[in-house]
Design an enzyme around this catalytic site. Sequence first.
Site, mmCIF file in Angstrom:
data_model
loop_
_atom_site.group_PDB
_atom_site.id
_atom_site.type_symbol
_atom_site.label_atom_id
_atom_site.label_comp_id
_atom_site.label_asym_id
_atom_site.label_seq_id
_atom_site.Cartn_x
_atom_site.Cartn_y
_atom_site.Cartn_z
ATOM 1 C CG LEU A 8 -1.806 -1.452 1.251
ATOM 2 C CD1 LEU A 8 -2.797 -0.865 2.535
ATOM 3 C CD2 LEU A 8 -2.726 -1.169 0.202
ATOM 4 C CG ASP A 32 0.674 -2.718 3.527
ATOM 5 O OD1 ASP A 32 1.478 -1.824 2.796
ATOM 6 O OD2 ASP A 32 0.548 -2.518 4.697
ATOM 7 C CB ILE A 33 0.860 -4.405 8.366
ATOM 8 C CG1 ILE A 33 0.393 -4.821 9.852
ATOM 9 C CG2 ILE A 33 0.753 -2.771 8.211
ATOM 10 C CD1 ILE A 33 1.532 -4.821 10.843
ATOM 11 N NE ARG A 34 -1.220 0.958 5.703
ATOM 12 C CZ ARG A 34 -1.002 1.696 5.010
ATOM 13 N NH1 ARG A 34 -1.952 2.680 5.078
ATOM 14 N NH2 ARG A 34 -0.155 1.830 4.130
ATOM 15 C CG ASP A 51 3.329 -8.056 11.731
ATOM 16 O OD1 ASP A 51 2.890 -7.942 12.763
ATOM 17 O OD2 ASP A 51 4.340 -7.320 11.319
ATOM 18 C CE1 TYR A 140 14.711 6.338 4.886
ATOM 19 C CE2 TYR A 140 13.474 4.459 5.503
ATOM 20 C CZ TYR A 140 13.953 5.215 4.528
ATOM 21 O OH TYR A 140 13.595 4.896 3.331
ATOM 22 C CE LYS A 144 15.182 2.015 4.410
ATOM 23 N NZ LYS A 144 14.815 0.659 3.609
HETATM 24 C C1 VAH Z 1 11.903 9.354 2.983
HETATM 25 N N1 VAH Z 1 10.941 8.980 0.594
HETATM 26 O O1 VAH Z 1 11.823 10.522 2.593
HETATM 27 C C2 VAH Z 1 11.815 8.238 1.707
HETATM 28 C C3 VAH Z 1 13.439 8.037 1.216
HETATM 29 C C4 VAH Z 1 15.053 9.516 0.079
HETATM 30 C C5 VAH Z 1 13.833 9.577 1.075
HETATM 31 O O2 VAH Z 1 13.907 7.385 1.863
HETATM 32 O O3 VAH Z 1 12.102 9.115 3.964
#
Ligand code: VAH
Length: 317
Positions: A8, A32-34, A51, A140, A144
């Site tokens: 989603l 998707d989870i939803r 999930d 985040y 990554k």
């Molecule tokens: C974000 N669209 O803004 C994603 C992406 C390059 C950014 O990882 O977190």
Amino acid sequence: RVLVTGALGQVGSELIPALRGLYGSEEVLATDIRRAPPGHPALEGPYEQLDCTNGPALLEFFVRHRVGVVYHLAAILSARAEAEPQLAWQVNIEGLHNVLEAARQVGAQVFVPSSIAAFGPSTPRDPTPQDTLQRPNTLYGVTKVAGELLCDYYAHRFGLDVRGLRYPGLISYTAPPGGGTTDYAVEIFHHALRYDRYTCFLAPDTRLPMMYMPDAIRATLELMQADPARLRHRNAFNLTAFSCTPAELAAEIQKHRPGFKMHYEVDPLRQAIADSWPRTLDDSAAREEWGWRPQYDLAAMTKDMLEKLAERALKEA
Ligand code: VAH
């Protein structure tokens, strides 16, 4: 069969129709989870709630559906991950580990997106090389980099065919943006059509690598179909089409909508995230190892986005 998690989301909403066009609807499992909202494109073929943080359920799903390829898109993006770092670690890392383990046990090929967020303030920013320092200061970004390393480990330790792309900011009209820092580049078009004005949460000179979604979908499919013998890198290739600032994007929109007005109310959190990311990317490794070439620059993307959104508004009117 082909499994897509995070169906989603912004990428999933366009990757699933592309994969179903290639392999046939019944062969592509959207999850998707939803629950999917009525009318979502993912519902035009098999759809299940799944999930990824539930390892046993995920392995059972891989075995039951004889999953041979998985595009693992389920993730919490940058801005939301700063607000909910514990949840983001669970989804982005524990979910990824569960997918890699299930794929290892059934012998499936795996695609995992990384991001320009895998770089941090101490990384060279203009351009950011393929192989360089990666000390991101967002949760985040940490997931990554950890994800890239985990995927490379599964490739060399278990021979898993896992491949990834460091997506730049992605611009699309099909799905609303979901908690990212580059979301301004999607919202601006909806606001331009509806209000002829947009209040941007990043400063006018914030330069970021960007890409139109059709290029990102094509790159994803081309990488997964590339000859593995040519791949010196795997997780993950720098990928870009152009870099732009909010001011440049606004000026490009004004070429089509002269009355469009841009305002700025900087969000310190998302500005700090954007200021830690690359301004431009060197994607020569993708070009050399699997023939990457972008097709949409800033002007072509802007023209197509405005045309497609106007067409859709007419249909819905
Ligand atoms: C974000 N669209 O803004 C994603 C992406 C390059 C950014 O990882 O977190």
